[in-house]
Design a protein around this motif. Structure first.
Motif, PDB file in Angstrom:
ATOM      1  N   PHE A 268       1.345  10.915   2.311  1.00 51.81           N
ATOM      2  CA  PHE A 268       0.926  10.262   1.067  1.00 51.81           C
ATOM      3  C   PHE A 268       1.701   8.964   0.871  1.00 51.81           C
ATOM      4  O   PHE A 268       1.139   7.915   0.604  1.00 51.81           O
ATOM      5  CB  PHE A 268       1.177  11.194  -0.118  1.00 51.81           C
ATOM      6  CG  PHE A 268       0.611  10.690  -1.419  1.00 51.81           C
ATOM      7  CD1 PHE A 268      -0.662  11.057  -1.828  1.00 51.81           C
ATOM      8  CD2 PHE A 268       1.350   9.845  -2.234  1.00 51.81           C
ATOM      9  CE1 PHE A 268      -1.190  10.592  -3.022  1.00 51.81           C
ATOM     10  CE2 PHE A 268       0.828   9.368  -3.427  1.00 51.81           C
ATOM     11  CZ  PHE A 268      -0.450   9.747  -3.826  1.00 51.81           C
ATOM     12  N   SER A 269       3.010   9.070   1.028  1.00 57.10           N
ATOM     13  CA  SER A 269       3.840   7.919   0.709  1.00 57.10           C
ATOM     14  C   SER A 269       3.620   6.766   1.688  1.00 57.10           C
ATOM     15  O   SER A 269       3.650   5.601   1.305  1.00 57.10           O
ATOM     16  CB  SER A 269       5.310   8.334   0.706  1.00 57.10           C
ATOM     17  OG  SER A 269       6.083   7.304   0.179  1.00 57.10           O
ATOM     18  N   LEU A 270       3.380   7.084   2.958  1.00 58.51           N
ATOM     19  CA  LEU A 270       3.173   6.018   3.937  1.00 58.51           C
ATOM     20  C   LEU A 270       1.703   5.583   4.008  1.00 58.51           C
ATOM     21  O   LEU A 270       1.341   4.759   4.835  1.00 58.51           O
ATOM     22  CB  LEU A 270       3.661   6.474   5.317  1.00 58.51           C
ATOM     23  CG  LEU A 270       5.175   6.726   5.421  1.00 58.51           C
ATOM     24  CD1 LEU A 270       5.524   7.427   6.732  1.00 58.51           C
ATOM     25  CD2 LEU A 270       5.949   5.418   5.306  1.00 58.51           C
TER      26      LEU A 270
ATOM     27  N   LEU B 111      -6.489   2.043  -1.369  1.00 51.05           N
ATOM     28  CA  LEU B 111      -7.340   3.230  -1.448  1.00 51.05           C
ATOM     29  C   LEU B 111      -8.807   2.842  -1.635  1.00 51.05           C
ATOM     30  O   LEU B 111      -9.695   3.432  -1.053  1.00 51.05           O
ATOM     31  CB  LEU B 111      -6.879   4.139  -2.597  1.00 51.05           C
ATOM     32  CG  LEU B 111      -5.614   4.952  -2.316  1.00 51.05           C
ATOM     33  CD1 LEU B 111      -4.969   5.430  -3.608  1.00 51.05           C
ATOM     34  CD2 LEU B 111      -5.916   6.147  -1.414  1.00 51.05           C
TER      35      LEU B 111
ATOM     36  N   TYR C  40      -5.231   9.089  -8.950  1.00 55.35           N
ATOM     37  CA  TYR C  40      -4.193   8.052  -8.916  1.00 55.35           C
ATOM     38  C   TYR C  40      -4.376   7.059 -10.072  1.00 55.35           C
ATOM     39  O   TYR C  40      -3.405   6.627 -10.687  1.00 55.35           O
ATOM     40  CB  TYR C  40      -4.278   7.326  -7.570  1.00 55.35           C
ATOM     41  CG  TYR C  40      -3.012   6.634  -7.117  1.00 55.35           C
ATOM     42  CD1 TYR C  40      -2.160   7.243  -6.206  1.00 55.35           C
ATOM     43  CD2 TYR C  40      -2.679   5.372  -7.587  1.00 55.35           C
ATOM     44  CE1 TYR C  40      -1.012   6.616  -5.770  1.00 55.35           C
ATOM     45  CE2 TYR C  40      -1.529   4.736  -7.156  1.00 55.35           C
ATOM     46  CZ  TYR C  40      -0.698   5.361  -6.245  1.00 55.35           C
ATOM     47  OH  TYR C  40       0.450   4.731  -5.823  1.00 55.35           O
TER      48      TYR C  40
ATOM     49  N   ILE D  12      -8.261  10.901  -3.852  1.00 49.65           N
ATOM     50  CA  ILE D  12      -6.895  10.531  -4.230  1.00 49.65           C
ATOM     51  C   ILE D  12      -6.937   9.416  -5.275  1.00 49.65           C
ATOM     52  O   ILE D  12      -6.248   9.457  -6.291  1.00 49.65           O
ATOM     53  CB  ILE D  12      -6.077  10.092  -2.986  1.00 49.65           C
ATOM     54  CG1 ILE D  12      -5.826  11.292  -2.071  1.00 49.65           C
ATOM     55  CG2 ILE D  12      -4.749   9.450  -3.400  1.00 49.65           C
ATOM     56  CD1 ILE D  12      -5.153  10.957  -0.749  1.00 49.65           C
TER      57      ILE D  12
ATOM     58  N   LEU E   4      -4.488  14.866   4.086  1.00 51.91           N
ATOM     59  CA  LEU E   4      -3.934  13.755   4.860  1.00 51.91           C
ATOM     60  C   LEU E   4      -3.319  14.217   6.182  1.00 51.91           C
ATOM     61  O   LEU E   4      -3.603  13.624   7.233  1.00 51.91           O
ATOM     62  CB  LEU E   4      -2.924  12.961   4.028  1.00 51.91           C
ATOM     63  CG  LEU E   4      -3.486  12.305   2.756  1.00 51.91           C
ATOM     64  CD1 LEU E   4      -2.381  11.660   1.941  1.00 51.91           C
ATOM     65  CD2 LEU E   4      -4.551  11.275   3.112  1.00 51.91           C
TER      66      LEU E   4
ATOM     67  N   SER F  89      -1.315  -0.200  -4.301  1.00 55.34           N
ATOM     68  CA  SER F  89      -1.723   1.024  -3.605  1.00 55.34           C
ATOM     69  C   SER F  89      -3.187   1.365  -3.878  1.00 55.34           C
ATOM     70  O   SER F  89      -3.915   1.755  -2.968  1.00 55.34           O
ATOM     71  CB  SER F  89      -0.846   2.200  -4.025  1.00 55.34           C
ATOM     72  OG  SER F  89       0.496   1.968  -3.689  1.00 55.34           O
TER      73      SER F  89
ATOM     74  N   GLY G 244       3.595   7.230  -5.287  1.00 54.08           N
ATOM     75  CA  GLY G 244       4.076   8.212  -4.327  1.00 54.08           C
ATOM     76  C   GLY G 244       5.595   8.213  -4.241  1.00 54.08           C
ATOM     77  O   GLY G 244       6.222   9.273  -4.126  1.00 54.08           O
ATOM     78  N   ASN G 245       6.192   7.032  -4.298  1.00 52.22           N
ATOM     79  CA  ASN G 245       7.643   6.938  -4.166  1.00 52.22           C
ATOM     80  C   ASN G 245       8.353   7.321  -5.452  1.00 52.22           C
ATOM     81  O   ASN G 245       9.419   7.925  -5.420  1.00 52.22           O
ATOM     82  CB  ASN G 245       8.061   5.499  -3.834  1.00 52.22           C
ATOM     83  CG  ASN G 245       7.364   4.972  -2.611  1.00 52.22           C
ATOM     84  OD1 ASN G 245       6.133   4.908  -2.561  1.00 52.22           O
ATOM     85  ND2 ASN G 245       8.120   4.632  -1.608  1.00 52.22           N
TER      86      ASN G 245
ATOM     87  N   MET H 140      -5.808   8.829   6.319  1.00 58.48           N
ATOM     88  CA  MET H 140      -7.183   8.651   5.850  1.00 58.48           C
ATOM     89  C   MET H 140      -7.777   7.323   6.298  1.00 58.48           C
ATOM     90  O   MET H 140      -8.834   6.933   5.833  1.00 58.48           O
ATOM     91  CB  MET H 140      -7.236   8.758   4.333  1.00 58.48           C
ATOM     92  CG  MET H 140      -6.309   7.798   3.651  1.00 58.48           C
ATOM     93  SD  MET H 140      -6.860   7.317   2.021  1.00 58.48           S
ATOM     94  CE  MET H 140      -8.121   6.130   2.434  1.00 58.48           C
TER      95      MET H 140
ATOM     96  N   SER I 243       0.832  -1.194   0.000  1.00 54.65           N
ATOM     97  CA  SER I 243       0.000   0.000   0.000  1.00 54.65           C
ATOM     98  C   SER I 243       0.872   1.252   0.000  1.00 54.65           C
ATOM     99  O   SER I 243       0.593   2.223  -0.695  1.00 54.65           O
ATOM    100  CB  SER I 243      -0.901  -0.004   1.244  1.00 54.65           C
ATOM    101  OG  SER I 243      -1.350   1.289   1.539  1.00 54.65           O
ATOM    102  N   ALA I 244       1.936   1.209   0.777  1.00 55.84           N
ATOM    103  CA  ALA I 244       2.804   2.383   0.901  1.00 55.84           C
ATOM    104  C   ALA I 244       3.602   2.631  -0.379  1.00 55.84           C
ATOM    105  O   ALA I 244       3.668   3.746  -0.880  1.00 55.84           O
ATOM    106  CB  ALA I 244       3.749   2.213   2.096  1.00 55.84           C
TER     107      ALA I 244
ATOM    108  N   LEU J 150      -0.942   7.300   5.003  1.00 52.59           N
ATOM    109  CA  LEU J 150      -1.482   7.654   6.315  1.00 52.59           C
ATOM    110  C   LEU J 150      -2.491   8.785   6.230  1.00 52.59           C
ATOM    111  O   LEU J 150      -2.548   9.506   5.249  1.00 52.59           O
ATOM    112  CB  LEU J 150      -0.342   8.106   7.225  1.00 52.59           C
ATOM    113  CG  LEU J 150       0.699   7.058   7.544  1.00 52.59           C
ATOM    114  CD1 LEU J 150       1.827   7.684   8.330  1.00 52.59           C
ATOM    115  CD2 LEU J 150       0.077   5.912   8.312  1.00 52.59           C
TER     116      LEU J 150
ATOM    117  N   ALA K   8      -6.527   4.247   5.875  1.00 54.84           N
ATOM    118  CA  ALA K   8      -6.193   3.030   5.127  1.00 54.84           C
ATOM    119  C   ALA K   8      -5.583   2.011   6.086  1.00 54.84           C
ATOM    120  O   ALA K   8      -5.853   0.813   6.007  1.00 54.84           O
ATOM    121  CB  ALA K   8      -5.224   3.334   3.993  1.00 54.84           C
TER     122      ALA K   8
HETATM  123  N1  TRP Z   1       1.143   5.395  -0.508  1.00 52.18           N
HETATM  124  C1  TRP Z   1       0.743   5.187  -1.861  1.00 52.18           C
HETATM  125  C2  TRP Z   1       1.876   5.651  -2.755  1.00 52.18           C
HETATM  126  O1  TRP Z   1       2.865   6.090  -2.283  1.00 52.18           O
HETATM  127  C3  TRP Z   1      -0.553   5.864  -2.188  1.00 52.18           C
HETATM  128  C4  TRP Z   1      -1.629   5.464  -1.251  1.00 52.18           C
HETATM  129  C5  TRP Z   1      -2.172   4.236  -1.134  1.00 52.18           C
HETATM  130  C6  TRP Z   1      -2.210   6.260  -0.257  1.00 52.18           C
HETATM  131  N2  TRP Z   1      -3.060   4.210  -0.108  1.00 52.18           N
HETATM  132  C7  TRP Z   1      -3.100   5.437   0.454  1.00 52.18           C
HETATM  133  C8  TRP Z   1      -2.033   7.567   0.103  1.00 52.18           C
HETATM  134  C9  TRP Z   1      -3.810   5.933   1.509  1.00 52.18           C
HETATM  135  C10 TRP Z   1      -2.753   8.081   1.174  1.00 52.18           C
HETATM  136  C11 TRP Z   1      -3.628   7.256   1.888  1.00 52.18           C
HETATM  137  O2  TRP Z   1       1.772   5.595  -3.930  1.00 52.18           O
END
Ligand code: TRP
Length: 458
Positions: free
Chosen positions: A225-227, A335, A108, A104, A388, A331, A30-31, A231, A25-26, A229, A233
Motif C-alpha cells: 500500500f505504502s509503496l 490511483l 481514500y 482503494i 495488492l 497519491s 499510507g505513511n 495494482m 504517489s507513494a 505497488l 500504478a
Molecule cells: N501509497 C499511497 C499512500 O501511501 C496510496 C496509493 C497511491 C496507492 N497509489 C497507490 C496504494 C497505488 C496502492 C496502489 O498513501
C-alpha cells in the motif's frame, strides 16, 4: 534535462520529476494514517521490523518490475500485459489492478476528506469557535464526509485532466521537504514530554514473540500500500518514463523516501499515543487495550497540536493537515491515473471524458462510504491487504516466467549502462522469480488457513 524522446502519452519533464511523482504517489495517508495505526495495533517494533523487510525484499524488486513493464510497453496495466503476451489470461492481472485502484480510491478520498476538513477544524479550534468535545464526532457526519470527499475527488480529477507531469512534479517538489521538516520538529517536541520513552521503546524495540502470521500479513499489505505497488500504478507511471532513466536507482530513491517518511511518522505518533491521555484523549480501554481504529491519528495528532501554545498550535496544526492533504492528493492522482489511462488507451476515449467519468463513478462509492465509515476497514482489507500482494505475486510470476527476466534486464539496461557488472543484476532475478513470489504466496495461503490445513494432513 529536457525530454528529447517524444511520446504521445506525455512524459515526465526530468529525472527528478519522475522520482518526485513516484514518491508523491507513494507518500500519502499510507505513511501517516495507515502505517502508525497498523504499528500500534500490531505489536509496535515487531511490526516495524517485518514491514522494513517487506519493503526492501519484496517491495523494491516489485517496484522495479512494474516500472520496467510500464516503460517497455508504454501502456496502462491492462494493455501492458496484452502487449507482452498473446495469452488472454494475463491482462486479467491488469484488470484486477484497475479494480483494486478503484476500490482503494473510493475510501481514500473519504479519509483524505477528513484530513482536509481538519485544516478548518484546527483553525476554528484555535479561534475558539469549536470545542474539542464535538470535534472528533464529526468524522462520522455523513453529509460532511460527502462534501469533503467530493471536494477531494474534484481536485484529483482536475489535476488528471491536465495530464501527468506538470501538476504532480511541481506540487511534490516543495511538499516533501516541508512535511519532513514538520515531522522532525514535532518529534523533537514530543521527545521532551513525559511518557515519550514508553512510546519510543514500544516502537523501536521489537518483541519477537509478537511476530505472528497475521502480523506478517498486515506488514506485507502495508508495504504494498505504502509503496503504491501491486495494482499497476507504477506500470502506468513507468510508461511515461524515458529510456534514459535508471529504473533501479529511481526505485531505490522512491523506496527510501517512502520508508523514511513512514518511519518518522511512527516516531511522532507512537510516543504521542502514550501521552494522549495527558492531553485529554483516551485511546486505551479500561483494560489497557488500544482502541485502535482507522481514525487513531485524527484524535492523537490534534490533541498534540492543542497542547502547544495557541500560535504554535495553529501554525503546526493547520500546516500539518494542509500538507497531509496535499500528500494525499499526489497519491489519489496516481490511483485515478490507472483506470483513466486504461480507458484512454483501450477504448480510445479522450482524457477529459475518461477522467470525469471514472472520477464520478468512484465518487458514488465514496459517498456511500461517507455515510457508513465502517466499510473502510472491510474494503481496505480486501483490496489493499489481500488485493495488492495478490497483484504483486501475479506481476512477479508474469515477469519471471512469461516475459522472463532476460527481457526485463534488457529493458533495464537502458539508462543503466553498468547493469551488466552490478550486484543488482545478480540478485534481482532471484527475488523476482523465487523469494518475493514465494513469500507472498505463503502468506496468502497462510491467511486463508490453507497452510495449517495442509500441515494437519501430515
Ligand atoms: N501509497 C499511497 C499512500 O501511501 C496510496 C496509493 C497511491 C496507492 N497509489 C497507490 C496504494 C497505488 C496502492 C496502489 O498513501
Amino acid at each position: 534535462m529536457a525530454q528529447t524522446e517524444t511520446s504521445s502519452r506525455g512524459n515526465w519533464n526530468s529525472k527528478v520529476g519522475f522520482i518526485l511523482a513516484a514518491a508523491g504517489s507513494a507518500v500519502g495517508l499510507g505513511n501517516i494514517w495507515r502505517f502508525p495505526t497498523e504499528v500500534a495495533s500490531n505489536g509496535g517494533g515487531a511490526f516495524l521490523l517485518i514491514y522494513l523487510i517487506c519493503c526492501f525484499a519484496i517491495g523494491f524488486p516489485v517496484m522495479v518490475a512494474e516500472l520496467s513493464i510500464g516503460r517497455k510497453t508504454d501502456r496502462n496495466p491492462v494493455g501492458a500485459f496484452k502487449a507482452l503476451s498473446s495469452n488472454k489470461f494475463y491482462p486479467l492481472i491488469g484488470f484486477w489492478g484497475v479494480l483494486c485502484g478503484v476500490m482503494i480510491l473510493s475510501f481514500y478520498t473519504v479519509v483524505a476528506g477528513w484530513t482536509f476538513s481538519y485544516v478548518f477544524e484546527e483553525i476554528f479550534f484555535f479561534m475558539g469557535l469549536e470545542s474539542w468535545a464535538n470535534y472528533f464526532a464529526e468524522v462520522s457526519n455523513g453529509v460532511k464526509n460527502g462534501i469533503f470527499s467530493t471536494i477531494f475527488m474534484g481536485a484529483t480529477v482536475s489535476i488528471i485532466l491536465g495530464g501527468v507531469s506538470d501538476g504532480i512534479e511541481r506540487a511534490t517538489k516543495f511538499l516533501m521537504p516541508v512535511l519532513i521538516g514538520i515531522l522532525i520538529i514535532m518529534i523533537g517536541y514530543v521527545s521532551f514530554q513525559p511518557g515519550a520513552g514508553t512510546g519510543f521503546a514500544e516502537y523501536l524495540k521489537p518483541d519477537f514473540s509478537q511476530i505472528s502470521a497475521p502480523l506478517i500479513f498486515s506488514a506485507m499489505g502495508q508495504a504494498f500500500f505504502s509503496l503504491s505497488l501491486g495494482m499497476g500504478a507504477l506500470i502506468t507511471y513507468g510508461s511515461y518514463l524515458s529510456k534514459k532513466e535508471n529504473i533501479p536507482e529511481a526505485a531505490a530513491y522512491v523506496t527510501l523516501a517512502d520508508v523514511g517518511i513512514a518511519f518518522l511518522a511512527g516516531l511522532l505518533i507512537m510516543p504521542a499515543m502514550y501521552m494522549a491521555e495527558s492531553f485529554g484523549v483516551s485511546i486505551f480501554s479500561e483494560s489497557g487495550e488500544l482502541l485502535a481504529s482507522t481514525d487513531l491519528i485524527f484524535q492523537v495528532l490534534p490533541a498534540l497540536f492543542h497542547s502547544l501554545s495557541t500560535t504554535a498550535g495553529m501554525i503546526f496544526g493547520v500546516s500539518f493537515f494542509l500538507l497531509l492533504s496535499m500528500a494525499a492528493l499526489t497519491s489519489t492522482i496516481s490511483l485515478l491515473e490507472v483506470p483513466t489511462s486504461y480507458v484512454i488507451d483501450e477504448y480510445n476515449v479522450k482524457r477529459k471524458k475518461a477522467a470525469m467519468m471514472i472520477g464520478g463513478g468512484i465518487l458514488i462509492i465514496s459517498l456511500i462510504i461517507s455515510f457508513d465509515i465502517s466499510l473502510i476497514g472491510t474494503i481496505d482489507f480486501i483490496f489493499s491487504t489481500v488485493g495488492l500482494p495478490l497483484g504483486g505475486f501475479l506481476i512477479c510470476y508474469f515477469l519471471g516466467y512469461v516475459w522472463t527476466v532476460e527481457n526485463a534486464l534488457e529493458e533495464l539496461e537502458h539508462g543503466y549502462p553498468a547493469l551488466d557488472s552490478s550486484i543488482f543484476k545478480a540478485v534481482w532475478p532471484i527475488f523476482i522469480k523465487f523469494l518475493a513470489p514465494l513469500a507472498i504466496l505463503y502468506n496468502l495461503l497462510e491467511a486463508i488457513g490453507l497452510v495449517s490445513y495442509i500441515e494437519q494432513l501430515f
